[in-house]
Enzyme design. Structure first.
Site, PDB file in Angstrom:
ATOM      1  N   ASN A  11       0.861  -1.188   0.000  1.00 20.98           N
ATOM      2  CA  ASN A  11       0.000   0.000   0.000  1.00 20.98           C
ATOM      3  C   ASN A  11       0.898   1.239   0.000  1.00 20.98           C
ATOM      4  OD1 ASN A  11      -1.382   2.299   1.111  1.00 20.98           O
ATOM      5  ND2 ASN A  11      -3.057   0.948   1.683  1.00 20.98           N
ATOM      6  N   HIS A  14       1.038   6.340   1.628  1.00 23.31           N
ATOM      7  CA  HIS A  14       1.801   7.343   2.383  1.00 23.31           C
ATOM      8  C   HIS A  14       2.981   7.923   1.612  1.00 23.31           C
ATOM      9  CE1 HIS A  14      -1.020   7.055   5.488  1.00 23.31           C
ATOM     10  NE2 HIS A  14      -0.804   5.767   5.664  1.00 23.31           N
ATOM     11  N   HIS A  47      -5.650   3.585  -1.540  1.00 21.86           N
ATOM     12  CA  HIS A  47      -6.968   3.918  -1.023  1.00 21.86           C
ATOM     13  C   HIS A  47      -7.315   5.313  -1.517  1.00 21.86           C
ATOM     14  CE1 HIS A  47      -9.690   4.239   2.841  1.00 21.86           C
ATOM     15  NE2 HIS A  47     -10.341   4.506   1.727  1.00 21.86           N
ATOM     16  N   ARG A  49      -9.365   7.984  -0.945  1.00 20.97           N
ATOM     17  CA  ARG A  49     -10.311   8.409   0.091  1.00 20.97           C
ATOM     18  C   ARG A  49     -11.201   9.516  -0.448  1.00 20.97           C
ATOM     19  NH1 ARG A  49      -8.754   6.560   5.473  1.00 20.97           N
ATOM     20  NH2 ARG A  49     -10.433   7.917   6.167  1.00 20.97           N
ATOM     21  N   ARG A  53      -7.033  12.846   0.725  1.00 21.35           N
ATOM     22  CA  ARG A  53      -5.929  13.347   1.564  1.00 21.35           C
ATOM     23  C   ARG A  53      -4.567  12.859   1.086  1.00 21.35           C
ATOM     24  NH1 ARG A  53      -7.057  10.149   7.206  1.00 21.35           N
ATOM     25  NH2 ARG A  53      -9.084  11.133   6.921  1.00 21.35           N
ATOM     26  N   GLU A  74      -8.622   0.326  -2.781  1.00 19.00           N
ATOM     27  CA  GLU A  74      -9.439   0.334  -1.560  1.00 19.00           C
ATOM     28  C   GLU A  74     -10.417   1.477  -1.686  1.00 19.00           C
ATOM     29  OE1 GLU A  74      -7.117   0.830   1.913  1.00 19.00           O
ATOM     30  OE2 GLU A  74      -5.968  -0.962   1.549  1.00 19.00           O
ATOM     31  N   THR A 105      -8.066   3.738   8.411  1.00 20.84           N
ATOM     32  CA  THR A 105      -9.291   2.942   8.462  1.00 20.84           C
ATOM     33  C   THR A 105      -9.449   2.310   9.839  1.00 20.84           C
ATOM     34  OG1 THR A 105      -8.824   2.432   6.158  1.00 20.84           O
ATOM     35  CG2 THR A 105     -10.606   1.199   7.194  1.00 20.84           C
ATOM     36  N   GLU A 155     -10.848  -9.401   3.361  1.00 17.08           N
ATOM     37  CA  GLU A 155      -9.572  -8.996   3.952  1.00 17.08           C
ATOM     38  C   GLU A 155      -9.817  -8.841   5.444  1.00 17.08           C
ATOM     39  OE1 GLU A 155      -7.220  -5.974   2.018  1.00 17.08           O
ATOM     40  OE2 GLU A 155      -6.256  -5.410   3.916  1.00 17.08           O
ATOM     41  N   HIS A 194      -3.437  -4.377   7.813  1.00 20.82           N
ATOM     42  CA  HIS A 194      -3.542  -3.195   8.688  1.00 20.82           C
ATOM     43  C   HIS A 194      -2.623  -3.324   9.900  1.00 20.82           C
ATOM     44  CE1 HIS A 194      -4.989   0.522  10.333  1.00 20.82           C
ATOM     45  NE2 HIS A 194      -5.637   0.705   9.204  1.00 20.82           N
TER      46      HIS A 194
HETATM   47  N1  PXP Z   1      -5.690  -3.023   4.193  1.00 20.78           N
HETATM   48  C1  PXP Z   1      -6.665  -2.085   4.301  1.00 20.78           C
HETATM   49  C2  PXP Z   1      -8.052  -2.461   3.926  1.00 20.78           C
HETATM   50  C3  PXP Z   1      -6.366  -0.783   4.721  1.00 20.78           C
HETATM   51  O1  PXP Z   1      -7.351   0.140   4.815  1.00 20.78           O
HETATM   52  C4  PXP Z   1      -5.024  -0.454   5.001  1.00 20.78           C
HETATM   53  C5  PXP Z   1      -4.675   0.952   5.364  1.00 20.78           C
HETATM   54  O2  PXP Z   1      -4.968   1.809   4.297  1.00 20.78           O
HETATM   55  C6  PXP Z   1      -4.047  -1.457   4.856  1.00 20.78           C
HETATM   56  C7  PXP Z   1      -4.406  -2.741   4.475  1.00 20.78           C
HETATM   57  C8  PXP Z   1      -2.600  -1.197   5.125  1.00 20.78           C
HETATM   58  O3  PXP Z   1      -2.446  -0.865   6.473  1.00 20.78           O
HETATM   59  P1  PXP Z   1      -1.026  -0.327   6.972  1.00 20.78           P
HETATM   60  O4  PXP Z   1      -0.771   0.960   6.226  1.00 20.78           O
HETATM   61  O5  PXP Z   1      -1.242  -0.126   8.429  1.00 20.78           O
HETATM   62  O6  PXP Z   1      -0.011  -1.372   6.648  1.00 20.78           O
END
Ligand code: PXP
Length: 247
Positions: A11, A14, A47, A49, A53, A74, A105, A155, A194
Site C-alpha cells: 500500500n 503514504h 486507497h 479516500r 488526503r 481500496e 481505516t 480482507e 492493517h
Molecule cells: N488493508 C486495508 C483495507 C487498509 O485500509 C489499510 C490501510 O490503508 C491497509 C491494508 C494497510 O495498512 P497499513 O498501512 O497499516 O499497513
C-alpha cells in the site's frame, strides 16, 4: 497456503501523503509502485479516500495504466468512488469503511448491517470484471454476510492484533485464526492487513489460508530510513558539485 506462497500487496498511500504535505510532484506514487514491482511485490494497493488526503484520482489512472502487477483499489461503498472504479477497472477492489475524521481505516466494514448498500455494489463491481474483497473484522456474522454477498475475497482487519499486547494480543490472534478458518469453510479467499510490521508479522503468519497481506505504513516508513543515507550522500554530492562549479 504455506508462508512462502503468501503474496505481498504494498500500500503506497503514504508516499502520496508525503507529496501532498508540500503540494509538490514528488515523491511520485507511480515511481514508488514501479520500485515495489521491481522488488518482487505481487500487487499495489491504494486507497482513494473521499477527502483525497493522499492518493488522487490521477494517481489511480496512472497506476492502472503503467503497472504490470495487479492494482487493488481500496474504496468506500459510495456512488462517486464506485463510478470511478467502474471507469478505471483495476484488477481488484476492496471495500472499506470510511470516516472523514479518522487517521486511518478504523474497524471493518459492517457488511451484515449494510447488506442493502454493499451487496449491489459487490455485484456491479464483479460484473465489470473486478475481483472484489470486503475488509472486515474477524467476526463470524460479518464473514457469513460476506459469503452471502458473492464477493470472492475477504480482507481480515489485523489492526487490533497489531495494536495490542500480551493476553489481549493472543486473544486477537485467536479471533483472526478462527475467522480465517470460518471464511475458508464458507468458500471465501482470505487476505489480511492493517498495522503489520517487521516486529509483528510472525504472529500474522499463524493465520491459515492467507492469500495476500496488504502492508503499507511500515514499508513506507522503513523506506524513509533505509533510503536516508543515500539521499544525504546525493545531496552532499550535489553541494560539492555546486561549490566546484562556483569556484
Ligand atoms: N488493508 C486495508 C483495507 C487498509 O485500509 C489499510 C490501510 O490503508 C491497509 C491494508 C494497510 O495498512 P497499513 O498501512 O497499516 O499497513
Amino acid at each position: 497456503m504455506s508462508s512462502t506462497d503468501i503474496r505481498l500487496g504494498v500500500n503506497i498511500d503514504h508516499v502520496a501523503t508525503l507529496r501532498q504535505a508540500r503540494g509538490t510532484v514528488y515523491p511520485s506514487p507511480l515511481d514508488a509502485a514501479k520500485l515495489c514491482e521491481q522488488s518482487g511485490a505481487h500487487g499495489i494497493t491504494v486507497h482513494l479516500r473521499e477527502d483525497r488526503r493522499h492518493i488522487q484520482d490521477a494517481d489511480v489512472f496512472a497506476l492502472q495504466e503503467a503497472l504490470r502487477i495487479p492494482l487493488n483499489l481500496e474504496m468506500a461503498c459510495v456512488p462517486e468512488i464506485i463510478d470511478l472504479a467502474l471507469t478505471v477497472r483495476p484488477a481488484e477492489v476492496c471495500m472499506v469503511p470510511e470516516r472523514r475524521e479518522e487517521l486511518t481505516t478504523e474497524g471493518g466494514l459492517d457488511v451484515a448491517g449494510q447488506r442493502a448498500a454493499v451487496f449491489p455494489a459487490v455485484q456491479r463491481l464483479a460484473s465489470a470484471g473486478m475481483v472484489v474483497s470486503l475488509f472486515v473484522e474477524p467476526d463470524l456474522r460479518q464473514l457469513d454476510a460476506c459469503a452471502e454477498s458473492g464477493a470472492p475475497y475477504v480482507e481480515l482487519h489485523t489492526g487490533r492484533y497489531c495494536e495490542t499486547q500480551g493476553d489481549e494480543q493472543v486473544h486477537e490472534l485467536r479471533r483472526l485464526i478462527e475467522g480465517a478458518h470460518h471464511a475458508h469453510t464458507r468458500g471465501l479467499k482470505v487476505n489480511a492487513g492493517h498495522g503489520i510490521h517487521l516486529g509483528n508479522i510472525s504472529g500474522i503468519l499463524e493465520i491459515p489460508h492467507l492469500d495476500t497481506l496488504n502492508i503499507g505504513h511500515s514499508i513506507v516508513a522503513r523506506a524513509v530510513l533505509v533510503g536516508m543515507e543515500r539521499a544525504v550522500k546525493e545531496m552532499l554530492a550535489a553541494l560539492r558539485g555546486t561549490a566546484e562549479n562556483g569556484s
